[in-house]
Motif scaffolding. Structure first.
Motif, short mmCIF file in Angstrom:
data_model
loop_
_atom_site.label_atom_id
_atom_site.label_comp_id
_atom_site.label_asym_id
_atom_site.label_seq_id
_atom_site.Cartn_x
_atom_site.Cartn_y
_atom_site.Cartn_z
N SER A 1 25.83 92.64 -15.49
CA SER A 1 26.56 93.71 -14.82
C SER A 1 25.64 94.54 -13.94
O SER A 1 26.11 95.34 -13.13
N GLY A 2 24.34 94.36 -14.09
CA GLY A 2 23.37 95.08 -13.27
C GLY A 2 23.01 94.30 -12.03
O GLY A 2 23.66 93.30 -11.68
N PRO A 3 21.96 94.70 -11.34
CA PRO A 3 21.53 94.00 -10.13
C PRO A 3 20.99 92.62 -10.45
O PRO A 3 20.60 92.33 -11.58
N VAL A 4 20.97 91.75 -9.46
CA VAL A 4 20.37 90.42 -9.62
C VAL A 4 18.92 90.58 -10.11
O VAL A 4 18.18 91.44 -9.61
N PHE A 5 18.55 89.78 -11.09
CA PHE A 5 17.21 89.89 -11.68
C PHE A 5 16.28 88.91 -10.97
O PHE A 5 16.44 87.69 -11.07
N THR A 6 15.29 89.43 -10.28
CA THR A 6 14.47 88.61 -9.39
C THR A 6 13.09 88.29 -9.95
O THR A 6 12.24 87.80 -9.21
N PRO B 1 5.90 98.06 -18.88
CA PRO B 1 6.56 96.79 -18.54
C PRO B 1 6.38 95.78 -19.67
O PRO B 1 5.32 95.72 -20.30
N PHE B 2 7.41 94.96 -19.92
CA PHE B 2 7.31 93.97 -21.00
C PHE B 2 8.04 92.69 -20.64
O PHE B 2 8.89 92.65 -19.75
N ILE B 3 7.69 91.64 -21.38
CA ILE B 3 8.31 90.32 -21.25
C ILE B 3 9.33 90.18 -22.36
O ILE B 3 9.12 90.65 -23.49
N LEU B 4 10.44 89.53 -22.07
CA LEU B 4 11.56 89.45 -23.00
C LEU B 4 11.95 88.00 -23.25
O LEU B 4 12.14 87.23 -22.31
N LEU C 1 21.79 89.37 -26.23
CA LEU C 1 21.27 90.73 -26.24
C LEU C 1 20.20 90.91 -25.16
O LEU C 1 20.12 91.97 -24.52
N SER C 2 19.38 89.90 -24.96
CA SER C 2 18.33 89.98 -23.95
C SER C 2 18.93 90.14 -22.56
O SER C 2 18.45 90.93 -21.74
N ARG C 3 19.98 89.39 -22.28
CA ARG C 3 20.65 89.53 -20.99
C ARG C 3 21.23 90.93 -20.84
O ARG C 3 21.25 91.51 -19.75
N GLY C 4 21.69 91.51 -21.96
CA GLY C 4 22.19 92.87 -21.93
C GLY C 4 21.08 93.88 -21.65
O GLY C 4 21.28 94.85 -20.91
N LEU C 5 19.90 93.66 -22.23
CA LEU C 5 18.76 94.54 -21.95
C LEU C 5 18.33 94.46 -20.49
O LEU C 5 17.95 95.47 -19.88
N VAL C 6 18.39 93.27 -19.92
CA VAL C 6 18.05 93.11 -18.50
C VAL C 6 19.02 93.90 -17.64
O VAL C 6 18.63 94.52 -16.64
N ALA C 7 20.30 93.90 -18.00
CA ALA C 7 21.29 94.67 -17.24
C ALA C 7 20.97 96.16 -17.28
O ALA C 7 21.22 96.89 -16.31
N GLU C 8 20.41 96.63 -18.41
CA GLU C 8 20.12 98.05 -18.58
C GLU C 8 18.74 98.44 -18.04
O GLU C 8 18.55 99.57 -17.57
N ALA D 1 28.36 94.66 -20.05
CA ALA D 1 28.26 93.21 -20.05
C ALA D 1 26.95 92.74 -19.43
O ALA D 1 26.47 93.34 -18.45
N PRO D 2 26.36 91.69 -19.97
CA PRO D 2 25.22 91.07 -19.29
C PRO D 2 25.59 90.68 -17.86
O PRO D 2 26.76 90.40 -17.56
#
Length: 279
Positions: free
Chosen positions: A195-200, A81-84, A93-100, A192-193
Protein backbone atom coordinates in the motif's frame (compact mmCIF):
# COMPACT_ATOMS: atom_id res chain seq x y z
CA UNK A 1 5.37 -6.00 24.56
CA UNK A 2 8.94 -7.29 24.85
CA UNK A 3 9.48 -10.08 22.35
CA UNK A 4 11.86 -12.88 23.22
CA UNK A 5 14.72 -12.86 20.74
CA UNK A 6 18.28 -13.94 20.10
CA UNK A 7 20.96 -11.75 18.56
CA UNK A 8 24.19 -12.71 16.79
CA UNK A 9 27.02 -10.60 15.42
CA UNK A 10 27.68 -6.87 15.09
CA UNK A 11 27.12 -4.41 12.28
CA UNK A 12 24.20 -3.67 9.96
CA UNK A 13 20.97 -4.90 11.60
CA UNK A 14 19.20 -7.83 9.95
CA UNK A 15 15.68 -8.56 11.20
CA UNK A 16 14.49 -12.11 10.44
CA UNK A 17 10.83 -13.06 10.92
CA UNK A 18 9.70 -16.68 11.09
CA UNK A 19 6.41 -18.06 9.82
CA UNK A 20 3.09 -18.95 11.42
CA UNK A 21 3.48 -21.28 14.46
CA UNK A 22 7.26 -22.04 14.50
CA UNK A 23 9.71 -19.78 16.35
CA UNK A 24 13.03 -18.02 15.75
CA UNK A 25 14.89 -21.33 15.34
CA UNK A 26 13.38 -21.73 11.87
CA UNK A 27 15.35 -18.65 10.83
CA UNK A 28 18.56 -19.15 12.81
CA UNK A 29 18.84 -22.69 11.49
CA UNK A 30 18.97 -21.64 7.84
CA UNK A 31 20.50 -18.16 8.06
CA UNK A 32 23.28 -18.45 10.63
CA UNK A 33 25.38 -20.81 8.45
CA UNK A 34 25.17 -18.15 5.71
CA UNK A 35 26.11 -15.22 7.94
CA UNK A 36 29.00 -17.23 9.41
CA UNK A 37 30.83 -16.37 6.19
CA UNK A 38 29.65 -12.72 6.09
CA UNK A 39 30.81 -10.61 9.05
CA UNK A 40 29.45 -7.14 9.61
CA UNK A 41 25.80 -7.96 10.34
CA UNK A 42 23.83 -7.94 13.60
CA UNK A 43 21.14 -10.57 13.20
CA UNK A 44 17.98 -10.24 15.29
CA UNK A 45 15.65 -13.22 15.53
CA UNK A 46 12.46 -12.54 17.53
CA UNK A 47 9.74 -14.98 18.48
CA UNK A 48 6.45 -13.54 17.25
CA UNK A 49 3.68 -13.10 19.86
CA UNK A 50 2.11 -16.42 20.85
CA UNK A 51 5.03 -18.33 19.37
CA UNK A 52 8.24 -19.58 20.93
CA UNK A 53 8.87 -17.78 24.21
CA UNK A 54 6.96 -14.60 23.35
CA UNK A 55 3.58 -14.37 25.12
CA UNK A 56 0.59 -13.23 23.11
CA UNK A 57 -0.96 -11.20 25.92
CA UNK A 58 -4.30 -9.92 24.68
CA UNK A 59 -3.24 -9.74 21.02
CA UNK A 60 -6.06 -10.97 18.82
CA UNK A 61 -4.99 -9.96 15.30
CA UNK A 62 -2.13 -9.56 12.85
CA UNK A 63 -2.41 -5.84 13.56
CA UNK A 64 -1.54 -6.64 17.17
CA UNK A 65 1.47 -8.67 16.05
CA UNK A 66 2.55 -5.79 13.81
CA UNK A 67 2.27 -3.37 16.73
CA UNK A 68 4.56 -5.62 18.77
CA UNK A 69 7.02 -5.70 15.86
CA UNK A 70 7.02 -1.91 15.64
CA UNK A 71 7.90 -1.73 19.35
CA UNK A 72 10.64 -4.31 18.82
CA UNK A 73 12.18 -2.40 15.92
CA UNK A 74 12.02 0.88 17.84
CA UNK A 75 13.68 -0.69 20.89
CA UNK A 76 16.34 -2.84 19.21
CA UNK A 77 17.08 -0.99 15.95
CA UNK A 78 15.68 2.52 16.39
CA UNK A 79 16.02 4.67 13.28
CA UNK A 80 19.05 2.79 11.97
CA UNK A 81 18.72 1.34 8.43
CA UNK A 82 18.19 -2.43 8.47
CA UNK A 83 17.79 -5.49 6.26
CA UNK A 84 14.56 -7.47 6.48
CA UNK A 85 13.98 -11.19 5.87
CA UNK A 86 10.65 -12.98 6.28
CA UNK A 87 9.50 -16.56 5.80
CA UNK A 88 5.87 -17.49 4.96
CA UNK A 89 3.63 -15.46 7.35
CA UNK A 90 6.79 -13.62 8.38
CA UNK A 91 7.04 -12.60 4.73
CA UNK A 92 3.53 -11.15 4.89
CA UNK A 93 4.50 -9.14 7.97
CA UNK A 94 7.74 -8.09 6.29
CA UNK A 95 5.85 -6.74 3.31
CA UNK A 96 3.69 -4.83 5.78
CA UNK A 97 6.77 -3.33 7.45
CA UNK A 98 8.06 -2.23 4.04
CA UNK A 99 4.76 -0.43 3.43
CA UNK A 100 5.21 1.42 6.73
CA UNK A 101 8.99 2.02 6.71
CA UNK A 102 10.21 1.94 3.10
CA UNK A 103 12.93 4.51 3.77
CA UNK A 104 14.47 2.55 6.64
CA UNK A 105 14.75 -0.89 5.00
CA UNK A 106 17.88 -1.54 2.95
CA UNK A 107 16.60 -4.71 1.31
CA UNK A 108 13.75 -7.22 1.51
CA UNK A 109 14.19 -10.99 1.41
CA UNK A 110 11.19 -13.33 1.22
CA UNK A 111 11.43 -17.11 1.64
CA UNK A 112 8.28 -19.03 0.63
CA UNK A 113 6.20 -15.95 1.46
CA UNK A 114 2.47 -15.58 1.43
CA UNK A 115 1.68 -13.90 -1.87
CA UNK A 116 -1.24 -11.80 -3.03
CA UNK A 117 -3.79 -14.29 -1.59
CA UNK A 118 -3.72 -14.31 2.21
CA UNK A 119 -6.15 -17.14 2.88
CA UNK A 120 -5.11 -20.64 1.82
CA UNK A 121 -8.45 -21.32 0.14
CA UNK A 122 -7.78 -18.42 -2.23
CA UNK A 123 -4.18 -19.35 -3.12
CA UNK A 124 -2.92 -20.93 -6.31
CA UNK A 125 -0.88 -23.88 -5.07
CA UNK A 126 0.16 -27.27 -6.49
CA UNK A 127 -0.91 -30.57 -4.99
CA UNK A 128 1.45 -31.94 -2.37
CA UNK A 129 4.00 -34.36 -3.86
CA UNK A 130 7.02 -36.22 -2.52
CA UNK A 131 10.05 -36.20 -4.82
CA UNK A 132 12.53 -38.00 -2.58
CA UNK A 133 11.70 -40.40 0.22
CA UNK A 134 13.48 -42.87 2.50
CA UNK A 135 10.89 -45.04 4.32
CA UNK A 136 13.39 -45.85 7.06
CA UNK A 137 13.51 -42.21 8.04
CA UNK A 138 9.99 -42.38 9.45
CA UNK A 139 10.67 -45.42 11.63
CA UNK A 140 10.45 -44.58 15.30
CA UNK A 141 8.36 -41.45 14.83
CA UNK A 142 4.95 -41.11 16.42
CA UNK A 143 1.95 -40.93 14.07
CA UNK A 144 1.59 -37.22 14.86
CA UNK A 145 5.26 -36.58 14.00
CA UNK A 146 4.91 -38.51 10.75
CA UNK A 147 1.82 -36.49 9.80
CA UNK A 148 3.45 -33.15 10.61
CA UNK A 149 6.63 -33.94 8.67
CA UNK A 150 5.24 -35.76 5.64
CA UNK A 151 2.31 -33.38 5.25
CA UNK A 152 4.64 -30.63 4.05
CA UNK A 153 8.00 -32.22 3.20
CA UNK A 154 8.82 -32.72 -0.48
CA UNK A 155 12.26 -34.16 0.28
CA UNK A 156 11.92 -36.75 3.06
CA UNK A 157 15.47 -37.79 3.92
CA UNK A 158 17.39 -38.28 7.13
CA UNK A 159 18.97 -34.85 6.79
CA UNK A 160 15.74 -32.95 6.15
CA UNK A 161 14.11 -34.76 9.09
CA UNK A 162 17.06 -33.82 11.31
CA UNK A 163 16.75 -30.17 10.31
CA UNK A 164 12.98 -30.28 10.75
CA UNK A 165 13.31 -31.69 14.25
CA UNK A 166 15.99 -29.15 15.13
CA UNK A 167 14.61 -25.96 13.56
CA UNK A 168 10.86 -26.36 13.11
CA UNK A 169 9.28 -28.97 15.39
CA UNK A 170 10.25 -27.31 18.71
CA UNK A 171 8.46 -24.14 17.68
CA UNK A 172 5.35 -26.04 16.64
CA UNK A 173 5.27 -27.68 20.07
CA UNK A 174 5.81 -24.38 21.92
CA UNK A 175 3.14 -22.30 20.18
CA UNK A 176 0.17 -21.05 22.20
CA UNK A 177 -2.66 -22.83 20.38
CA UNK A 178 -5.41 -20.75 21.99
CA UNK A 179 -3.73 -17.47 21.10
CA UNK A 180 -3.00 -18.66 17.58
CA UNK A 181 -6.66 -19.53 17.01
CA UNK A 182 -7.71 -16.12 18.35
CA UNK A 183 -5.25 -14.22 16.14
CA UNK A 184 -6.06 -16.35 13.11
CA UNK A 185 -9.62 -14.98 13.08
CA UNK A 186 -8.24 -11.49 12.33
CA UNK A 187 -5.37 -12.38 10.03
CA UNK A 188 -5.43 -9.52 7.53
CA UNK A 189 -3.39 -6.38 8.23
CA UNK A 190 -5.35 -3.14 8.23
CA UNK A 191 -2.51 -1.43 6.36
CA UNK A 192 -2.13 -3.78 3.42
CA UNK A 193 1.29 -4.77 2.09
CA UNK A 194 2.22 -2.91 -1.10
CA UNK A 195 0.00 0.00 0.00
CA UNK A 196 3.06 2.24 0.23
CA UNK A 197 5.36 3.50 -2.52
CA UNK A 198 7.15 1.11 -4.87
CA UNK A 199 10.12 -0.39 -3.02
CA UNK A 200 13.26 0.24 -5.07
CA UNK A 201 15.90 -1.44 -2.91
CA UNK A 202 17.36 -4.91 -3.73
CA UNK A 203 14.87 -7.67 -2.98
CA UNK A 204 14.61 -11.45 -3.23
CA UNK A 205 11.44 -13.51 -3.64
CA UNK A 206 12.29 -17.20 -3.24
CA UNK A 207 9.62 -19.87 -3.83
CA UNK A 208 9.40 -23.66 -3.96
CA UNK A 209 8.04 -25.22 -7.16
CA UNK A 210 6.31 -27.93 -5.11
CA UNK A 211 5.19 -25.64 -2.26
CA UNK A 212 1.62 -26.69 -1.50
CA UNK A 213 1.25 -24.12 1.30
CA UNK A 214 2.01 -20.75 -0.29
CA UNK A 215 2.85 -21.88 -3.82
CA UNK A 216 4.89 -19.87 -6.31
CA UNK A 217 2.30 -18.26 -8.61
CA UNK A 218 0.78 -15.77 -6.15
CA UNK A 219 4.17 -14.15 -5.59
CA UNK A 220 4.74 -13.26 -9.25
CA UNK A 221 2.15 -10.42 -9.21
CA UNK A 222 4.23 -8.74 -6.47
CA UNK A 223 7.06 -7.99 -8.90
CA UNK A 224 5.85 -4.58 -10.17
CA UNK A 225 6.02 -3.30 -6.59
CA UNK A 226 9.59 -4.59 -6.19
CA UNK A 227 11.43 -3.60 -9.39
CA UNK A 228 14.81 -4.65 -7.92
CA UNK A 229 13.63 -8.13 -6.97
CA UNK A 230 15.08 -11.46 -8.07
CA UNK A 231 12.13 -13.88 -8.32
CA UNK A 232 13.32 -17.49 -8.10
CA UNK A 233 11.32 -20.72 -8.15
CA UNK A 234 13.30 -23.78 -7.09
CA UNK A 235 12.46 -27.31 -8.18
CA UNK A 236 12.75 -29.97 -5.51
CA UNK A 237 11.50 -27.62 -2.82
CA UNK A 238 8.25 -27.27 -0.92
CA UNK A 239 7.37 -24.99 1.97
CA UNK A 240 10.45 -26.29 3.78
CA UNK A 241 12.65 -24.90 1.00
CA UNK A 242 15.26 -23.71 3.48
CA UNK A 243 16.09 -27.29 4.54
CA UNK A 244 15.36 -28.98 1.20
CA UNK A 245 17.57 -26.73 -0.95
CA UNK A 246 20.06 -25.21 1.53
CA UNK A 247 22.91 -24.73 -0.96
CA UNK A 248 20.75 -22.76 -3.41
CA UNK A 249 19.22 -20.79 -0.55
CA UNK A 250 22.70 -19.82 0.63
CA UNK A 251 23.83 -18.80 -2.86
CA UNK A 252 20.75 -16.65 -3.47
CA UNK A 253 20.83 -14.99 -0.05
CA UNK A 254 24.53 -14.30 -0.53
CA UNK A 255 23.87 -12.70 -3.94
CA UNK A 256 21.09 -10.57 -2.45
CA UNK A 257 23.29 -9.38 0.42
CA UNK A 258 26.02 -8.49 -2.07
CA UNK A 259 23.55 -6.45 -4.12
CA UNK A 260 22.48 -4.58 -0.98
CA UNK A 261 26.10 -3.90 0.01
CA UNK A 262 26.79 -2.36 -3.39
CA UNK A 263 23.96 0.16 -3.08
CA UNK A 264 24.70 3.69 -1.91
CA UNK A 265 23.45 4.46 1.59
CA UNK A 266 20.13 6.30 1.27
CA UNK A 267 19.56 9.60 3.04
CA UNK A 268 17.29 8.64 5.90
CA UNK A 269 15.21 11.30 7.64
CA UNK A 270 16.34 12.24 11.13
CA UNK A 271 13.15 11.01 12.80
CA UNK A 272 11.47 8.05 11.15
CA UNK A 273 7.86 7.45 12.18
CA UNK A 274 7.23 4.80 14.80
CA UNK A 275 3.58 4.55 13.83
CA UNK A 276 2.18 3.78 10.37
CA UNK A 277 1.39 6.78 8.22
CA UNK A 278 -1.96 7.06 6.48
CA UNK A 279 -2.05 6.08 2.82
Amino acid sequence: MALHHVTHGEGTPVLALHGWTPDHRLMTGCLEPIFANRPGYRRLYPDLPGMGQSPAGDIDSSDGIMAALREFVDAEIGTEPFILIGESYGGYLSRGLVAERPDQILGLGLICPIGVALEHADRTVPEHVVLESDPEVLAGLTPAQVEDFTGIAVVQTAETLRQYQQDIEPGLDAADAEAMARIRKNWALTIAPESGPVFTRPSLILCGRQDSSTGYADQYPLLPHYPRASYVVLDGAGHNLQIEQPALLAALIDDWLTRIAREPEPDFPAGLPTQPTSR
